[in-house]
Design an enzyme around this catalytic site. Structure first.
Site, PDB file in Angstrom:
ATOM      1  N   GLY A  12      26.952  46.608  45.423  1.00 55.85           N
ATOM      2  CA  GLY A  12      27.112  47.121  44.064  1.00 55.85           C
ATOM      3  C   GLY A  12      27.256  48.621  43.934  1.00 55.85           C
ATOM      4  O   GLY A  12      26.972  49.173  42.872  1.00 55.85           O
ATOM      5  N   SER A  13      27.731  49.283  44.980  1.00 53.56           N
ATOM      6  CA  SER A  13      27.901  50.734  44.830  1.00 53.56           C
ATOM      7  C   SER A  13      28.985  51.048  43.806  1.00 53.56           C
ATOM      8  O   SER A  13      28.875  52.018  43.050  1.00 53.56           O
ATOM      9  CB  SER A  13      28.202  51.406  46.178  1.00 53.56           C
ATOM     10  OG  SER A  13      29.430  50.985  46.689  1.00 53.56           O
ATOM     11  N   ASN A  14      30.021  50.221  43.763  1.00 49.82           N
ATOM     12  CA  ASN A  14      31.045  50.426  42.726  1.00 49.82           C
ATOM     13  C   ASN A  14      30.475  50.151  41.342  1.00 49.82           C
ATOM     14  O   ASN A  14      30.732  50.901  40.400  1.00 49.82           O
ATOM     15  CB  ASN A  14      32.262  49.529  42.977  1.00 49.82           C
ATOM     16  CG  ASN A  14      33.203  50.123  44.005  1.00 49.82           C
ATOM     17  OD1 ASN A  14      33.995  51.001  43.685  1.00 49.82           O
ATOM     18  ND2 ASN A  14      33.067  49.685  45.247  1.00 49.82           N
ATOM     19  N   LEU A  85      33.133  37.898  45.296  1.00 48.99           N
ATOM     20  CA  LEU A  85      33.776  37.154  46.383  1.00 48.99           C
ATOM     21  C   LEU A  85      34.277  35.759  46.016  1.00 48.99           C
ATOM     22  O   LEU A  85      34.916  35.107  46.840  1.00 48.99           O
ATOM     23  CB  LEU A  85      32.815  37.063  47.581  1.00 48.99           C
ATOM     24  CG  LEU A  85      32.468  38.420  48.205  1.00 48.99           C
ATOM     25  CD1 LEU A  85      31.555  38.250  49.404  1.00 48.99           C
ATOM     26  CD2 LEU A  85      33.726  39.182  48.605  1.00 48.99           C
ATOM     27  N   LEU A  87      36.683  33.130  43.684  1.00 48.83           N
ATOM     28  CA  LEU A  87      37.916  33.165  42.900  1.00 48.83           C
ATOM     29  C   LEU A  87      37.551  32.899  41.437  1.00 48.83           C
ATOM     30  O   LEU A  87      36.902  31.901  41.117  1.00 48.83           O
ATOM     31  CB  LEU A  87      38.884  32.092  43.411  1.00 48.83           C
ATOM     32  CG  LEU A  87      40.253  32.054  42.734  1.00 48.83           C
ATOM     33  CD1 LEU A  87      41.046  33.319  43.029  1.00 48.83           C
ATOM     34  CD2 LEU A  87      41.048  30.833  43.206  1.00 48.83           C
ATOM     35  N   ASN A 100      40.421  44.144  39.324  1.00 52.84           N
ATOM     36  CA  ASN A 100      39.755  44.050  40.631  1.00 52.84           C
ATOM     37  C   ASN A 100      40.089  45.274  41.466  1.00 52.84           C
ATOM     38  O   ASN A 100      41.122  45.911  41.269  1.00 52.84           O
ATOM     39  CB  ASN A 100      40.255  42.801  41.364  1.00 52.84           C
ATOM     40  CG  ASN A 100      39.592  42.595  42.724  1.00 52.84           C
ATOM     41  OD1 ASN A 100      38.377  42.757  42.865  1.00 52.84           O
ATOM     42  ND2 ASN A 100      40.374  42.264  43.740  1.00 52.84           N
ATOM     43  N   HIS A 102      40.528  46.382  45.559  1.00 49.43           N
ATOM     44  CA  HIS A 102      40.640  45.844  46.920  1.00 49.43           C
ATOM     45  C   HIS A 102      40.724  47.025  47.896  1.00 49.43           C
ATOM     46  O   HIS A 102      41.471  47.975  47.653  1.00 49.43           O
ATOM     47  CB  HIS A 102      41.892  44.967  47.033  1.00 49.43           C
ATOM     48  CG  HIS A 102      41.968  44.272  48.350  1.00 49.43           C
ATOM     49  ND1 HIS A 102      41.185  43.184  48.670  1.00 49.43           N
ATOM     50  CD2 HIS A 102      42.708  44.542  49.445  1.00 49.43           C
ATOM     51  CE1 HIS A 102      41.447  42.807  49.904  1.00 49.43           C
ATOM     52  NE2 HIS A 102      42.369  43.606  50.396  1.00 49.43           N
ATOM     53  N   ASP A 143      43.790  38.436  45.121  1.00 54.32           N
ATOM     54  CA  ASP A 143      44.416  39.730  45.420  1.00 54.32           C
ATOM     55  C   ASP A 143      45.880  39.805  45.008  1.00 54.32           C
ATOM     56  O   ASP A 143      46.720  40.378  45.704  1.00 54.32           O
ATOM     57  CB  ASP A 143      44.260  40.059  46.919  1.00 54.32           C
ATOM     58  CG  ASP A 143      42.802  40.185  47.292  1.00 54.32           C
ATOM     59  OD1 ASP A 143      41.999  40.603  46.443  1.00 54.32           O
ATOM     60  OD2 ASP A 143      42.464  39.846  48.440  1.00 54.32           O
ATOM     61  N   GLU A 172      37.310  54.825  46.216  1.00 55.55           N
ATOM     62  CA  GLU A 172      36.842  53.883  45.178  1.00 55.55           C
ATOM     63  C   GLU A 172      35.994  54.596  44.133  1.00 55.55           C
ATOM     64  O   GLU A 172      36.168  54.395  42.927  1.00 55.55           O
ATOM     65  CB  GLU A 172      36.033  52.753  45.821  1.00 55.55           C
ATOM     66  CG  GLU A 172      36.881  51.839  46.673  1.00 55.55           C
ATOM     67  CD  GLU A 172      36.094  50.695  47.295  1.00 55.55           C
ATOM     68  OE1 GLU A 172      36.728  49.696  47.641  1.00 55.55           O
ATOM     69  OE2 GLU A 172      34.861  50.801  47.447  1.00 55.55           O
TER      70      GLU A 172
HETATM   71  C1  GRF Z   1      34.474  47.407  47.861  1.00 57.83           C
HETATM   72  O1  GRF Z   1      34.949  47.908  49.059  1.00 57.83           O
HETATM   73  C2  GRF Z   1      35.602  46.827  47.052  1.00 57.83           C
HETATM   74  O2  GRF Z   1      36.823  47.422  47.307  1.00 57.83           O
HETATM   75  C3  GRF Z   1      35.635  45.394  47.495  1.00 57.83           C
HETATM   76  O3  GRF Z   1      34.304  45.059  47.753  1.00 57.83           O
HETATM   77  C4  GRF Z   1      33.548  46.222  48.079  1.00 57.83           C
HETATM   78  C5  GRF Z   1      32.345  46.237  47.202  1.00 57.83           C
HETATM   79  O4  GRF Z   1      31.420  47.197  47.606  1.00 57.83           O
HETATM   80  N1  GRF Z   1      36.293  44.552  46.537  1.00 57.83           N
HETATM   81  P1  GRF Z   1      30.152  47.504  46.696  1.00 57.83           P
HETATM   82  O5  GRF Z   1      29.390  46.201  46.532  1.00 57.83           O
HETATM   83  O6  GRF Z   1      30.663  48.013  45.389  1.00 57.83           O
HETATM   84  O7  GRF Z   1      29.342  48.516  47.425  1.00 57.83           O
END
Ligand code: GRF
Length: 185
Positions: A12-14, A85, A87, A100, A102, A143, A172
């Site tokens: 969940g860093s994003n 992860l 669909l 999304n 990727h 994707d 990201e």
């Molecule tokens: C990221 O690299 C994103 O591009 C992919 O999954 C990863 C998620 O990383 N879809 P995080 O859980 O946000 O750290």
């Protein structure tokens, strides 16, 4: 106010970066975070940041309309997949805008099973000279969907999956929130 729901399966860093970016935003808020994994660190991150966080079972997304109804009730304007992860069923894509991220330059290195370090390992094994990120709208195929934004990074001779992941991570952090914002303002 425009409402974002984030779906994530892992660290969940994003998700955290997006939550922080929109914390004091004038017109966009992160409403909630949803994970199909009870032990996903993203749930803890969201709670620490005072964002509602829920775990759901796959059936609640596919067999029943529980999750769909939650998004309806909450008047979600955009679903953000941030390391999700599974669909997403077609019924979500038909009713909501979904975006999304990727960690590669689609259409290369995408599709089922292409996630996490597997992506970077494949890129390096094929001796690519560059990789990057792709932010795209989501349709019913993994994707796939309209590409909104791509950013590239070079691959060094001694690149490892770990070092490439770190470069991608920076891209990201920099670009995902801004691209989301451009969809909603
Ligand atoms: C990221 O690299 C994103 O591009 C992919 O999954 C990863 C998620 O990383 N879809 P995080 O859980 O946000 O750290």
């Amino acid at each position: 106010m425009k409402n974002i729901a984030i779906l994530a399966s892992g660290s969940g860093s994003n998700a955290e970066n997006i939550i922080r970016y929109f914390k004091d935003h004038q017109s966009i808020r992160v409403d909630s975070v949803w994970s199909n994994k009870s032990d996903a660190f993203v749930l803890e991150r969201a709670e620490r940041l005072d964002i509602e966080a829920y775990m759901f079972g796959k059936n609640e997304m596919t067999a029943t309309d529980w999750l769909l109804d939650e998004f309806r009730k909450r008047r979600i304007d955009l679903i953000v997949l941030a390391g999700f992860l599974l669909l997403l069923p077609l019924k979500f894509v038909r009713e909501f805008q979904v975006v999304n991220i990727h960690p590669a330059l689609l259409p290369s290195y995408g599709g089922k099973g292409m996630y996490g370090s597997r992506v970077h390992e494949a890129v390096i094994a094929n001796k690519e000279v560059e990789s990057g990120i792709t932010i795209h709208l989501v349709d019913e195929v993994y994707d796939h969907g309209k590409v909104l934004f791509q950013a590239k990074c070079g691959i060094d001779l001694r690149e490892t999956a770990g070092s490439l992941a770190a470069k991608i991570h920076l891209l990201e952090m920099l670009h995902f929130p801004k691209t989301i914002e451009s969809l909603l303002v």
